[in-house]
Design a protein around this motif. Structure first.
Motif, PDB file in Angstrom:
ATOM      1  N   ARG A  86       0.919  -1.338   0.070  1.00 55.68           N
ATOM      2  CA  ARG A  86       0.179   0.048  -0.027  1.00 55.68           C
ATOM      3  C   ARG A  86       0.684   1.390   0.047  1.00 55.68           C
ATOM      4  NH1 ARG A  86      -3.830   0.618  -1.967  1.00 55.68           N
ATOM      5  NH2 ARG A  86      -4.472   2.431  -0.799  1.00 55.68           N
TER       6      ARG A  86
ATOM      7  N   VAL B 293      -3.426   6.453   0.240  1.00 54.95           N
ATOM      8  CA  VAL B 293      -2.077   6.296   0.018  1.00 54.95           C
ATOM      9  C   VAL B 293      -1.414   6.393   1.312  1.00 54.95           C
ATOM     10  CG1 VAL B 293       0.065   6.954  -1.087  1.00 54.95           C
ATOM     11  CG2 VAL B 293      -2.005   7.486  -2.223  1.00 54.95           C
TER      12      VAL B 293
ATOM     13  N   ARG C 263      -1.205  -0.757  -9.417  1.00 52.22           N
ATOM     14  CA  ARG C 263      -1.836   0.294  -8.677  1.00 52.22           C
ATOM     15  C   ARG C 263      -1.037   1.020  -7.756  1.00 52.22           C
ATOM     16  NH1 ARG C 263      -3.944  -2.812  -3.915  1.00 52.22           N
ATOM     17  NH2 ARG C 263      -2.085  -1.513  -3.276  1.00 52.22           N
ATOM     18  N   ARG C 264      -0.024   0.382  -7.227  1.00 52.16           N
ATOM     19  CA  ARG C 264       1.069   0.885  -6.178  1.00 52.16           C
ATOM     20  C   ARG C 264       1.830   2.093  -6.918  1.00 52.16           C
ATOM     21  NH1 ARG C 264       5.725  -1.680  -2.548  1.00 52.16           N
ATOM     22  NH2 ARG C 264       6.304  -0.051  -1.494  1.00 52.16           N
TER      23      ARG C 264
ATOM     24  N   ASP D 113      -0.273   4.994  -7.147  1.00 50.99           N
ATOM     25  CA  ASP D 113      -0.703   5.455  -5.853  1.00 50.99           C
ATOM     26  C   ASP D 113       0.540   6.562  -5.573  1.00 50.99           C
ATOM     27  OD1 ASP D 113      -3.058   4.418  -5.087  1.00 50.99           O
ATOM     28  OD2 ASP D 113      -2.030   2.371  -3.960  1.00 50.99           O
TER      29      ASP D 113
ATOM     30  N   TYR E 276      -3.852   3.634 -13.108  1.00 54.35           N
ATOM     31  CA  TYR E 276      -5.029   2.975 -12.446  1.00 54.35           C
ATOM     32  C   TYR E 276      -5.893   2.403 -13.394  1.00 54.35           C
ATOM     33  CZ  TYR E 276      -4.601   5.277  -7.655  1.00 54.35           C
ATOM     34  OH  TYR E 276      -4.168   5.713  -6.586  1.00 54.35           O
TER      35      TYR E 276
ATOM     36  N   ASP F 144      -9.937  -0.189  -4.473  1.00 53.91           N
ATOM     37  CA  ASP F 144      -8.840   0.532  -4.321  1.00 53.91           C
ATOM     38  C   ASP F 144      -8.733   1.211  -5.522  1.00 53.91           C
ATOM     39  OD1 ASP F 144      -8.580   0.084  -1.601  1.00 53.91           O
ATOM     40  OD2 ASP F 144      -7.582  -1.432  -1.834  1.00 53.91           O
TER      41      ASP F 144
ATOM     42  N   GLY G 277      -8.936   5.050  -6.264  1.00 56.12           N
ATOM     43  CA  GLY G 277      -7.861   5.780  -6.885  1.00 56.12           C
ATOM     44  C   GLY G 277      -7.783   6.726  -8.188  1.00 56.12           C
TER      45      GLY G 277
END
Length: 786
Positions: free
Chosen positions: A146, A163, A460-461, A464, A479, A491, A495
């Motif tokens: 995360r 985040v 995804r990270r 973020d 995303y 998530d 995002g």
């Protein structure tokens, strides 16, 4: 006598006294096809023996040579029955050799060491050498998925909702294992060190080796002894093949070597002990000195271990290994940085320290010294992950972004497999505007990922990270790519909504955030939605101008959620903009109660104090600033504002500071005699008069700091109650009494409850007098509930 040696063995048996004739091939004698252990007969000029036909695995080892002499079999003898004909004969173990492939042994050890250093799986590496090895265990925090944003500086804005703040780097433990023969084989743990460890390194190292050897070895402090190791190896193999276990208690370790990551150990008959390396000898001596301390350490009694370590240090002054063990106990206890540093300085320099010295110097306030110590350890530590994490910690402490990136480059060079280091470097490159370099790091991480799940996590990270740094357009693209693998992931949907809202598409962003909340609540069990609610509230309040709906979203964030501080602060801001002063005041009060010692609350507390000051509620403003001082006691600006506000509170009450003693004496000396006598009579009891507000304020600050160190000190609570009552700081008094009531014993609760009700009653009256009926009703309900 000459016995045949397995042709598949990779290294010669050191100290062997039974040599095979050059060029002689083993006779093709019958083998037992049903046996897992392949055996064959060996015929020499001195008689008959049994040996391994091929290497045999045993746990993480390979037994590559085993020779059993049959002394009672004389020439002539009939070998037509093969090994089976001689299985019942009692033999004598002549030699045995084992190999340990470091890569295979590491894979075997990983499930046994899971959860030792950190939650979840771990990665183990073993670097063997003659008579020893370096063992490294690395565990990555599962919450790292995360994260990805760079370390926040004190003046940096808070990261966007959803985040997580930058997590600590992976945890790593490294320790040395020495092989000694005393005469029994013993494994000795020494030079344990690590990075971000949950317990002292030596304790974790002993537990790690204990988990690997199990009950096969007898632990004596940091020494794990294998009595009659060679004989027990033979007994573990031969009975499974139907061969009688040989005698061999006098077969001892004769030599050790390493080649291409494979450790070789040879055991032969005879009293001659091998020549051990100096490091192994010194490690064994240190373990003998610290045996009682290590026994206490292994049991988890660190204070008793420290006392025994001190006793050992008296017997062996300036001993490097003992000093390091004392220092790591002090570092784990906390608050003993200076004592631990003094111990390390007084001792000889230990072989390796990992992050120990750097962490202690940071705690003592010497950041420059900590960086130098970490870089020194990063250069000399043979464990790649520990060295890499030392470089990474130095980068975290660096004030120059260029130095930080340089040290991260060195960290990745030492441990290329630590993905967290690449995430850190990518985020820092992105923060410095080096978009092409950061994109290269993200592409490498995506290439490393295997399967749809890992690719989703990487994308995804990375999104973020971009969103945390305000790059909403790039974040939205990432995303969208992540949603290819999981189209209904809450998530990623949330995002994406936050990212496109930041780029000006507020309505679509709000729609996506609302859908993400629905998706999260539909899961079984429901996923946390606090950060989504907070981000949706921001979009509604700041971009779409719908502050009432934003307040409703913020009210859905629970006070125990990590996002509660921002939620309460935004709620107070929006309510103030809507003209709901009492609601804003209550929201800021809940913010103050939730703030604790979190630095993220400071800007909100400042805003709350300005709001209360602007509407004339000086005492509430003073309470917000007092909480801010508790979080950042070294912030001179906050302290100056607090003192200025305190003077305004005193002036509003018409209270002035008492004149000093010299001023009183001057006035009395210049007055008529009758007045002097009268004033002297009146001034006599002034020494016991109530202190001035300034004195009370100063005392409250000191008492608050004392109470933070010992929240159960009832004498301090009583003194604070008296002074806060005298100052009229009812909200602070309510918070003090409420906190103490939670942990107070029954008899103390009976004493505090009347004061608690009285404060609530006073606050209710003040709120009603000021026309804040809603706030007054809350105080009344609280009083009735108590």
């Amino acid at each position: 006598m000459s016995l045949r040696r397995p042709s598949s063995s990779r290294a010669p048996a050191a100290g062997a006294d039974l040599a095979r004739a050059p060029g002689a091939d083993p006779p093709a004698i019958e083998r037992d096809p049903a046996s897992a252990v392949g055996l064959r007969l060996a015929i020499g000029k001195d008689g008959l023996g049994i040996e391994l036909a091929r290497p045999t695995p045993l746990a993480c080892l390979d037994v590559v040579e085993l020779v059993v002499r049959l002394p009672n079999v004389r020439f002539p003898f009939d070998v037509t029955g093969g090994v089976a004909k001689f299985r019942h004969r009692r033999g004598e173990l002549e030699r045995i050799a084992v190999e340990l492939d470091a890569r295979r042994a590491a894979r075997w050890a990983e499930p046994l060491l899971r959860g030792l250093v950190g939650a979840g799986p771990c990665a183990v590496t073993i670097a063997p050498r003659a008579f020893g090895a370096t063992v490294t265990i690395v565990a990555t925090d599962p919450s790292a998925a995360r994260s990805g944003a760079p370390a926040a500086r004190p003046d940096a804005p808070p990261a966007p909702a959803g985040v997580a703040p930058r997590v600590r780097h992976a945890r790593a433990l490294a320790f040395e294992v020495a092989l000694v023969a005393t005469p029994d084989l013993a494994l000795v743990v020494h030079a344990a060190r690590g990075a971000n460890l949950p317990a002292p390194a030596t304790l974790l190292a002993m537990r790690a080796l204990g988990a690997l050897v199990g009950d096969v070895a007898k632990r004596e402090g940091a020494r794990f002894v294998f009595p009659r190791a060679a004989s027990r190896l033979a007994r573990a193999l031969l009975p499974d093949a139907g061969v009688r276990a040989p005698g061999g208690d006098d077969v001892v370790l004769a030599g050790s070597g390493e080649s291409d990551g494979v450790l070789f150990l040879a055991f032969t008959r005879g009293p001659t002990a091998p020549a051990l390396p100096p490091a192994a000898t010194l490690a064994n001596e240190a373990a003998l000195l610290c045996r009682s301390a290590d026994d206490a350490r292994f049991a988890g009694d660190l204070e008793r271990a420290r006392r025994h370590d001190l006793g050992a240090l008296e017997r062996a002054p300036r001993h490097a290994e003992i000093g390091r063990r004392i220092a790591e106990v002090d570092a784990h206890a906390g608050g003993r940085a200076e004592a631990a540093l003094a111990t390390l300085r007084a001792a000889e320099r230990p072989a390796y320290l990992g992050q120990l010295l750097g962490d202690l110097l940071v705690e003592a306030g010497d950041v420059a010294g900590a960086v130098a110590a970490l870089l020194r350890e990063g250069e000399r530590d043979p464990s790649g992950p520990v060295a890499a994490l030392c470089h990474a910690k130095a980068a975290l402490l660096a004030s120059d972004p260029a130095d930080a990136l340089s040290w991260l480059d060195a960290a990745i060079a030492r441990a290329p497999s630590l993905e967290e280091l690449r995430w850190e470097r990518a985020a820092r490159r992105l923060a410095q505007g080096r978009l092409a370099d950061a994109r290269a790091d993200f592409q490498e991480l995506e290439a490393i990922a295997s399967g749809a799940r890992e690719r989703y996590e990487v994308l995804r990270r990375a999104a973020d990270v971009h969103r945390a740094l305000g790059l909403g357009g790039d974040a939205a693209l990432l995303y969208e790519r992540a949603l290819l693998y999981r189209p209904d992931d809450p998530d990623a949907v949330a995002g994406l909504g936050a990212a496109i809202a930041a780029e000006g598409r507020g309505a679509r962003g709000a729609t996506l955030l609302g859908r993400a909340i629905e998706l999260a609540e539909a899961r079984v069990p429901p996923l946390p939605t606090a950060w989504m609610e907070l981000e949706l509230a921001r979009v509604l309040g700041d971009r779409l101008g719908d502050r009432p709906s934003a307040v409703a979203r913020l009210r859905a964030v629970r006070d125990d959620a990590p996002e509660a501080i921002d939620a309460r602060g935004l709620e107070g801001r929006y309510r103030a903009a809507l003209g709901d002063a009492s609601g804003a005041s209550l929201a800021f009060a809940r913010l103050r109660e939730r703030a604790g010692h979190e630095a993220s609350a400071l800007p909100w507390l400042d805003e709350a104090a300005r709001f209360e000051e602007a509407r004339g509620e000086l005492l509430l403003a003073q309470s917000h600033l007092a909480t801010a001082i508790a979080i950042a006691p070294a912030d001179a600006a906050v302290e100056e504002r607090y003192r200025a506000l305190s003077r305004r509170v005193a002036e509003a009450r018409g209270v002035h500071a008492a004149p000093s003693a010299p001023q009183q004496e001057a006035r009395i000396a210049s007055a008529p005699a009758d007045d002097v006598r009268e004033r002297a009579t009146l001034a006599a009891p002034r020494e016991e008069a109530a202190p001035s507000p300034e004195e009370d304020e100063a005392a409250v600050e000191a008492l608050t700091r004392t109470l933070q160190g010992d929240p159960t000190n009832d004498a301090v609570v009583d003194e604070l109650t008296t002074r806060l009552t005298r100052l009229g700081r009812s909200m602070d008094l309510l918070a003090l009494l409420s906190a103490r009531l939670e942990d107070a014993p029954p008899e103390r609760r009976e004493e505090l409850l009347p004061r608690h009700r009285a404060v609530l009653e006073r606050l209710e009256a003040e709120a009603r007098d000021a026309g804040r009926d809603g706030e007054a009703d809350l105080f009344r309900m609280a009083r009735d509930a108590s």
